[in-house]
Design a protein around this motif. Structure first.
Motif, PDB file in Angstrom:
ATOM      1  N   TYR A 123       0.830  -1.205   0.000  1.00 39.51           N
ATOM      2  CA  TYR A 123       0.000   0.000   0.000  1.00 39.51           C
ATOM      3  C   TYR A 123       0.867   1.258   0.000  1.00 39.51           C
ATOM      4  O   TYR A 123       0.618   2.189  -0.767  1.00 39.51           O
ATOM      5  CB  TYR A 123      -0.940  -0.015   1.207  1.00 39.51           C
ATOM      6  N   GLU A 124       1.897   1.277   0.830  1.00 35.65           N
ATOM      7  CA  GLU A 124       2.807   2.425   0.872  1.00 35.65           C
ATOM      8  C   GLU A 124       3.502   2.619  -0.472  1.00 35.65           C
ATOM      9  O   GLU A 124       3.689   3.752  -0.923  1.00 35.65           O
ATOM     10  CB  GLU A 124       3.831   2.280   1.998  1.00 35.65           C
ATOM     11  N   ASP A 125       3.881   1.518  -1.124  1.00 32.43           N
ATOM     12  CA  ASP A 125       4.485   1.615  -2.461  1.00 32.43           C
ATOM     13  C   ASP A 125       3.500   2.222  -3.453  1.00 32.43           C
ATOM     14  O   ASP A 125       3.878   3.050  -4.290  1.00 32.43           O
ATOM     15  CB  ASP A 125       4.935   0.239  -2.960  1.00 32.43           C
ATOM     16  N   ALA A 126       2.236   1.810  -3.374  1.00 33.30           N
ATOM     17  CA  ALA A 126       1.208   2.349  -4.269  1.00 33.30           C
ATOM     18  C   ALA A 126       1.020   3.841  -4.024  1.00 33.30           C
ATOM     19  O   ALA A 126       0.933   4.634  -4.976  1.00 33.30           O
ATOM     20  CB  ALA A 126      -0.106   1.595  -4.087  1.00 33.30           C
ATOM     21  N   LEU A 127       0.964   4.241  -2.755  1.00 33.89           N
ATOM     22  CA  LEU A 127       0.830   5.672  -2.448  1.00 33.89           C
ATOM     23  C   LEU A 127       2.026   6.453  -2.968  1.00 33.89           C
ATOM     24  O   LEU A 127       1.869   7.552  -3.506  1.00 33.89           O
ATOM     25  CB  LEU A 127       0.683   5.882  -0.941  1.00 33.89           C
TER      26      LEU A 127
ATOM     27  N   ALA B 187      -3.822  13.199  -7.183  1.00 30.13           N
ATOM     28  CA  ALA B 187      -4.317  13.759  -5.922  1.00 30.13           C
ATOM     29  C   ALA B 187      -5.419  12.924  -5.282  1.00 30.13           C
ATOM     30  O   ALA B 187      -5.667  13.040  -4.082  1.00 30.13           O
ATOM     31  CB  ALA B 187      -4.827  15.175  -6.156  1.00 30.13           C
ATOM     32  N   ASP B 188      -6.106  12.109  -6.057  1.00 28.99           N
ATOM     33  CA  ASP B 188      -7.238  11.340  -5.542  1.00 28.99           C
ATOM     34  C   ASP B 188      -7.090   9.873  -5.910  1.00 28.99           C
ATOM     35  O   ASP B 188      -6.508   9.545  -6.944  1.00 28.99           O
ATOM     36  CB  ASP B 188      -8.557  11.845  -6.142  1.00 28.99           C
ATOM     37  N   VAL B 189      -7.651   9.016  -5.071  1.00 29.23           N
ATOM     38  CA  VAL B 189      -7.620   7.582  -5.329  1.00 29.23           C
ATOM     39  C   VAL B 189      -8.862   6.962  -4.707  1.00 29.23           C
ATOM     40  O   VAL B 189      -9.392   7.475  -3.728  1.00 29.23           O
ATOM     41  CB  VAL B 189      -6.335   6.936  -4.759  1.00 29.23           C
ATOM     42  N   ARG B 190      -9.324   5.876  -5.293  1.00 24.76           N
ATOM     43  CA  ARG B 190     -10.428   5.110  -4.724  1.00 24.76           C
ATOM     44  C   ARG B 190      -9.879   3.822  -4.147  1.00 24.76           C
ATOM     45  O   ARG B 190      -9.118   3.129  -4.808  1.00 24.76           O
ATOM     46  CB  ARG B 190     -11.445   4.733  -5.802  1.00 24.76           C
ATOM     47  N   MET B 191     -10.296   3.484  -2.935  1.00 24.45           N
ATOM     48  CA  MET B 191      -9.965   2.188  -2.355  1.00 24.45           C
ATOM     49  C   MET B 191     -11.129   1.261  -2.640  1.00 24.45           C
ATOM     50  O   MET B 191     -12.279   1.597  -2.378  1.00 24.45           O
ATOM     51  CB  MET B 191      -9.733   2.311  -0.858  1.00 24.45           C
ATOM     52  N   MET B 192     -10.787   0.104  -3.188  1.00 22.80           N
ATOM     53  CA  MET B 192     -11.816  -0.834  -3.598  1.00 22.80           C
ATOM     54  C   MET B 192     -11.481  -2.221  -3.069  1.00 22.80           C
ATOM     55  O   MET B 192     -10.499  -2.422  -2.383  1.00 22.80           O
ATOM     56  CB  MET B 192     -11.914  -0.824  -5.122  1.00 22.80           C
TER      57      MET B 192
ATOM     58  N   GLU C  56      -6.317   2.985   8.965  1.00 18.51           N
ATOM     59  CA  GLU C  56      -4.916   3.395   8.813  1.00 18.51           C
ATOM     60  C   GLU C  56      -4.616   3.755   7.359  1.00 18.51           C
ATOM     61  O   GLU C  56      -3.926   4.743   7.081  1.00 18.51           O
ATOM     62  CB  GLU C  56      -3.993   2.268   9.262  1.00 18.51           C
ATOM     63  N   PHE C  57      -5.118   2.966   6.408  1.00 18.57           N
ATOM     64  CA  PHE C  57      -4.895   3.242   4.992  1.00 18.57           C
ATOM     65  C   PHE C  57      -5.495   4.589   4.598  1.00 18.57           C
ATOM     66  O   PHE C  57      -4.877   5.361   3.867  1.00 18.57           O
ATOM     67  CB  PHE C  57      -5.481   2.130   4.128  1.00 18.57           C
ATOM     68  N   VAL C  58      -6.683   4.883   5.081  1.00 20.53           N
ATOM     69  CA  VAL C  58      -7.318   6.173   4.781  1.00 20.53           C
ATOM     70  C   VAL C  58      -6.473   7.292   5.368  1.00 20.53           C
ATOM     71  O   VAL C  58      -6.178   8.287   4.693  1.00 20.53           O
ATOM     72  CB  VAL C  58      -8.755   6.225   5.324  1.00 20.53           C
ATOM     73  N   ARG C  59      -6.060   7.140   6.616  1.00 18.71           N
ATOM     74  CA  ARG C  59      -5.236   8.153   7.270  1.00 18.71           C
ATOM     75  C   ARG C  59      -3.943   8.413   6.489  1.00 18.71           C
ATOM     76  O   ARG C  59      -3.569   9.557   6.229  1.00 18.71           O
ATOM     77  CB  ARG C  59      -4.906   7.732   8.705  1.00 18.71           C
ATOM     78  N   ARG C  60      -3.275   7.332   6.069  1.00 18.61           N
ATOM     79  CA  ARG C  60      -2.016   7.466   5.327  1.00 18.61           C
ATOM     80  C   ARG C  60      -2.249   8.167   3.977  1.00 18.61           C
ATOM     81  O   ARG C  60      -1.440   8.992   3.559  1.00 18.61           O
ATOM     82  CB  ARG C  60      -1.363   6.094   5.113  1.00 18.61           C
ATOM     83  N   ALA C  61      -3.345   7.829   3.317  1.00 14.65           N
ATOM     84  CA  ALA C  61      -3.648   8.477   2.035  1.00 14.65           C
ATOM     85  C   ALA C  61      -3.872   9.974   2.226  1.00 14.65           C
ATOM     86  O   ALA C  61      -3.370  10.791   1.437  1.00 14.65           O
ATOM     87  CB  ALA C  61      -4.866   7.825   1.386  1.00 14.65           C
ATOM     88  N   LEU C  62      -4.588  10.343   3.265  1.00 20.45           N
ATOM     89  CA  LEU C  62      -4.843  11.765   3.529  1.00 20.45           C
ATOM     90  C   LEU C  62      -3.553  12.489   3.903  1.00 20.45           C
ATOM     91  O   LEU C  62      -3.373  13.667   3.542  1.00 20.45           O
ATOM     92  CB  LEU C  62      -5.890  11.923   4.629  1.00 20.45           C
ATOM     93  N   GLU C  63      -2.661  11.835   4.612  1.00 18.95           N
ATOM     94  CA  GLU C  63      -1.370  12.435   4.963  1.00 18.95           C
ATOM     95  C   GLU C  63      -0.495  12.667   3.732  1.00 18.95           C
ATOM     96  O   GLU C  63       0.235  13.668   3.668  1.00 18.95           O
ATOM     97  CB  GLU C  63      -0.598  11.539   5.928  1.00 18.95           C
ATOM     98  N   ARG C  64      -0.557  11.756   2.787  1.00 14.94           N
ATOM     99  CA  ARG C  64       0.307  11.844   1.611  1.00 14.94           C
ATOM    100  C   ARG C  64      -0.238  12.875   0.649  1.00 14.94           C
ATOM    101  O   ARG C  64       0.402  13.434  -0.162  1.00 14.94           O
ATOM    102  CB  ARG C  64       0.423  10.499   0.900  1.00 14.94           C
TER     103      ARG C  64
END
Length: 74
Positions: free
Chosen positions: A36-40, A49-54, A66-74
């Protein structure tokens, strides 16, 4: 907007599910934090700037919050 499939987990059997084939493959598979971190990181380098988690159902991933939090931080 790119999609990231983070899990095969889902408790439903919706007739319109586009992920039914993937879910039918058997064992539950959750994306690891490292992948997930590699994808971000790729999305950041690509200036996306935007991504959908599916998934399956992404909210069933054990690390969803945690994934949502990390995406918002990045």
């Amino acid at each position: 907007m790119p999609n990231i499939s983070i899990t095969r987990r889902c408790r439903r059997d919706c007739a319109f599910c586009f992920a039914a084939h993937e879910r039918s493959r058997g064992a539950v598979m959750d994306m690891t934090r490292a992948v997930y971190e590699d994808a971000l990181a790729l999305l950041v380098r690509s200036r996306v700037a935007d991504v959908r988690m599916m998934g399956g159902e992404p909210t069933e991933h054990p690390a969803f919050a945690e994934f949502v939090r990390r995406a918002l931080e990045r």
